[in-house]
Design a protein around this motif. Structure first.
Motif, PDB file in Angstrom:
ATOM      1  N   ASN A  42       0.852  -1.200   0.000  1.00  0.00           N
ATOM      2  CA  ASN A  42       0.000   0.000   0.000  1.00  0.00           C
ATOM      3  C   ASN A  42       0.886   1.249   0.000  1.00  0.00           C
ATOM      4  O   ASN A  42       2.121   1.137   0.077  1.00  0.00           O
ATOM      5  N   PRO A  43       0.297   2.485  -0.072  1.00  0.00           N
ATOM      6  CA  PRO A  43       1.132   3.685  -0.142  1.00  0.00           C
ATOM      7  C   PRO A  43       2.036   3.877   1.077  1.00  0.00           C
ATOM      8  O   PRO A  43       2.997   4.635   1.034  1.00  0.00           O
ATOM      9  N   SER A  44       1.752   3.188   2.180  1.00  0.00           N
ATOM     10  CA  SER A  44       2.629   3.283   3.350  1.00  0.00           C
ATOM     11  C   SER A  44       3.693   2.199   3.345  1.00  0.00           C
ATOM     12  O   SER A  44       4.428   2.029   4.310  1.00  0.00           O
ATOM     13  N   GLY A  45       3.756   1.421   2.244  1.00  0.00           N
ATOM     14  CA  GLY A  45       4.823   0.434   2.113  1.00  0.00           C
ATOM     15  C   GLY A  45       4.511  -0.899   2.779  1.00  0.00           C
ATOM     16  O   GLY A  45       5.381  -1.767   2.881  1.00  0.00           O
ATOM     17  N   GLU A  46       3.267  -1.101   3.243  1.00  0.00           N
ATOM     18  CA  GLU A  46       2.921  -2.362   3.905  1.00  0.00           C
ATOM     19  C   GLU A  46       2.392  -3.366   2.876  1.00  0.00           C
ATOM     20  O   GLU A  46       1.673  -2.986   1.958  1.00  0.00           O
ATOM     21  N   VAL A  47       2.757  -4.635   3.071  1.00  0.00           N
ATOM     22  CA  VAL A  47       2.276  -5.683   2.158  1.00  0.00           C
ATOM     23  C   VAL A  47       0.767  -5.834   2.330  1.00  0.00           C
ATOM     24  O   VAL A  47       0.260  -5.862   3.441  1.00  0.00           O
ATOM     25  N   ARG A  48       0.043  -5.898   1.193  1.00  0.00           N
ATOM     26  CA  ARG A  48      -1.425  -6.017   1.270  1.00  0.00           C
ATOM     27  C   ARG A  48      -1.853  -7.475   1.246  1.00  0.00           C
ATOM     28  O   ARG A  48      -1.252  -8.287   0.568  1.00  0.00           O
ATOM     29  N   LEU A  49      -2.911  -7.750   1.989  1.00  0.00           N
ATOM     30  CA  LEU A  49      -3.556  -9.054   1.865  1.00  0.00           C
ATOM     31  C   LEU A  49      -4.611  -8.911   0.777  1.00  0.00           C
ATOM     32  O   LEU A  49      -5.076  -7.802   0.501  1.00  0.00           O
ATOM     33  N   GLU A  50      -5.057 -10.035   0.218  1.00  0.00           N
ATOM     34  CA  GLU A  50      -6.150  -9.945  -0.759  1.00  0.00           C
ATOM     35  C   GLU A  50      -7.382  -9.326  -0.111  1.00  0.00           C
ATOM     36  O   GLU A  50      -8.164  -8.631  -0.749  1.00  0.00           O
ATOM     37  N   ALA A  51      -7.550  -9.558   1.205  1.00  0.00           N
ATOM     38  CA  ALA A  51      -8.706  -8.995   1.923  1.00  0.00           C
ATOM     39  C   ALA A  51      -8.673  -7.463   1.931  1.00  0.00           C
ATOM     40  O   ALA A  51      -9.721  -6.814   1.868  1.00  0.00           O
ATOM     41  N   ASP A  52      -7.473  -6.857   2.033  1.00  0.00           N
ATOM     42  CA  ASP A  52      -7.362  -5.387   2.050  1.00  0.00           C
ATOM     43  C   ASP A  52      -7.923  -4.809   0.752  1.00  0.00           C
ATOM     44  O   ASP A  52      -8.691  -3.847   0.759  1.00  0.00           O
ATOM     45  N   ALA A  53      -7.508  -5.399  -0.375  1.00  0.00           N
ATOM     46  CA  ALA A  53      -7.935  -4.889  -1.683  1.00  0.00           C
ATOM     47  C   ALA A  53      -9.437  -5.087  -1.867  1.00  0.00           C
ATOM     48  O   ALA A  53     -10.150  -4.194  -2.337  1.00  0.00           O
ATOM     49  N   TYR A  54      -9.934  -6.252  -1.448  1.00  0.00           N
ATOM     50  CA  TYR A  54     -11.361  -6.557  -1.605  1.00  0.00           C
ATOM     51  C   TYR A  54     -12.213  -5.566  -0.801  1.00  0.00           C
ATOM     52  O   TYR A  54     -13.177  -4.988  -1.319  1.00  0.00           O
ATOM     53  N   ALA A  55     -11.859  -5.366   0.470  1.00  0.00           N
ATOM     54  CA  ALA A  55     -12.655  -4.469   1.328  1.00  0.00           C
ATOM     55  C   ALA A  55     -12.615  -3.048   0.777  1.00  0.00           C
ATOM     56  O   ALA A  55     -13.633  -2.342   0.769  1.00  0.00           O
ATOM     57  N   ASP A  56     -11.465  -2.628   0.308  1.00  0.00           N
ATOM     58  CA  ASP A  56     -11.323  -1.274  -0.232  1.00  0.00           C
ATOM     59  C   ASP A  56     -12.245  -1.076  -1.440  1.00  0.00           C
ATOM     60  O   ASP A  56     -12.965  -0.075  -1.542  1.00  0.00           O
ATOM     61  N   GLU A  57     -12.265  -2.038  -2.326  1.00  0.00           N
ATOM     62  CA  GLU A  57     -13.114  -1.929  -3.534  1.00  0.00           C
ATOM     63  C   GLU A  57     -14.601  -1.898  -3.177  1.00  0.00           C
ATOM     64  O   GLU A  57     -15.364  -1.083  -3.691  1.00  0.00           O
ATOM     65  N   LEU A  58     -14.964  -2.793  -2.257  1.00  0.00           N
ATOM     66  CA  LEU A  58     -16.370  -2.882  -1.848  1.00  0.00           C
ATOM     67  C   LEU A  58     -16.827  -1.565  -1.201  1.00  0.00           C
ATOM     68  O   LEU A  58     -17.897  -1.021  -1.507  1.00  0.00           O
ATOM     69  N   LEU A  59     -15.980  -1.020  -0.327  1.00  0.00           N
ATOM     70  CA  LEU A  59     -16.330   0.216   0.390  1.00  0.00           C
ATOM     71  C   LEU A  59     -16.364   1.402  -0.579  1.00  0.00           C
ATOM     72  O   LEU A  59     -17.257   2.251  -0.500  1.00  0.00           O
ATOM     73  N   GLU A  60     -15.411   1.444  -1.488  1.00  0.00           N
ATOM     74  CA  GLU A  60     -15.382   2.554  -2.458  1.00  0.00           C
ATOM     75  C   GLU A  60     -16.660   2.557  -3.293  1.00  0.00           C
ATOM     76  O   GLU A  60     -17.299   3.602  -3.477  1.00  0.00           O
TER      77      GLU A  60
END
Ligand code: F6P
Length: 292
Positions: A42-60
């Motif tokens: 992510n922009p803070s340099g942390e490794v993303r889980l597939e769950a992070d991307a999924y939740a972000d898309e759903l919320l957006e």
């Protein structure tokens, strides 16, 4: 310090929290299949889980579709996204503490609702809240100086406590950052509190702050020698969680002032965070001032 919403903004805020409550069980249901790491950071340099991307898309998609929401911003994305007309901006940490998903420990979603452009600050905050993916699926919301906690397991807002208040007597403390990386002042503060209180730290801000709301005490992610602004982000974590704790009768500090008074200059700005009972926040500020 924070803004009072207009009636129109209030209606939009209602819809934002109803939407978050509806999505919470869906996000929870998606977690078992999305525990694995993706190959992105992510922009803070942390490794993303597939769950992070999924939740972000759903919320957006869901929050961005609400009339009156003009900007969707997420800790997972480099820049805010224009999602339509409206003077309300939402800033989310879609899955805060998502590294806790792998060991099946609690974590959460944090939302800040600002008026106008981002980066927003305390003086442009209209409301904030978090979902806690714990043994029980709850949502805690701060609006108009009050905090409620609701069960959202069914996707509906079922209020279980309409006046969340920090207990007067603190019990627990929890803090992030490696001990050798603490400043002399923060190490001195922990020396002072560890005789009196019980250490409780799980590594997810939402769950760790909720312990403080439940038992009283202090949560800190302090300034570190290697990171003078600490780890947590002002927009997505510091301001919304500070507002919740302050509305519940506690205090917040970046070491010298309320986090709601910190000037926001950058979108992914970090801030040292101390949240908890008034006396402990006073004590951490004075101990830091004496040593650092
Ligand atoms: O910012 C993400 C986060 O997981 C927070 O929820 C939590 O407070 C912190 O980082 C934990 O960091 P550490 O692993 O350094 O204790």
């Amino acid at each position: 310090m924070t803004l009072t919403p207009t009636a129109d903004q209030d209606a939009v805020i209602d819809e934002i929290f109803e939407t978050l409550a509806t999505l919470a069980p869906e996000i929870r249901a998606s977690l078992p299949g999305r525990r694995v790491k993706s190959d992105e950071t992510n922009p803070s340099g942390e490794v993303r889980l597939e769950a992070d991307a999924y939740a972000d898309e759903l919320l957006e998609e869901a929050l961005g579709a609400i009339d009156g929401v003009g900007i969707y911003a997420s800790e997972e994305q480099a820049d805010p996204i224009d999602v339509g007309e409206g003077d309300i901006s939402v800033a989310l940490d879609p899955l805060d503490g998502s590294s806790n998903i792998q060991p099946n420990s609690p974590m959460g979603t944090i939302i800040a609702v600002y008026e106008g452009d981002l980066p927003g600050q305390g003086s442009s905050l209209l409301a904030s809240g978090f979902v806690l993916f714990g043994p029980i699926l709850t949502m805690t919301v701060a609006r108009d100086g009050q905090v409620y906690e609701a069960n959202v397991g069914s996707g509906e807002i079922d209020i279980i406590n309409d006046a969340v208040t920090l207990p007067a007597e603190p019990t627990v403390y929890g803090m992030g950052g490696r001990v050798p990386d603490w400043t002399a002042g923060f190490a001195a503060f922990i020396d002072e509190v560890e005789d009196e209180y019980k250490l409780r730290y799980g590594g997810s801000m939402v769950a760790d702050v909720n312990q403080v709301l439940t038992y009283g005490g202090i949560f800190s992610y302090p300034a570190l020698q290697s990171a003078p602004n600490g780890k947590l982000r002002l927009q997505f974590e510091g301001i919304p969680m500070a507002y919740i704790v302050e509305c519940a009768g506690g205090h917040s500090s970046d070491g010298t002032q309320s986090i709601l008074d910190v000037e926001a200059t950058e979108f992914h700005q970090r801030v040292p965070v101390h949240l908890g009972n008034e006396a402990l926040i006073g004590q951490v500020e004075s101990t830091l001032a004496a040593h650092d």
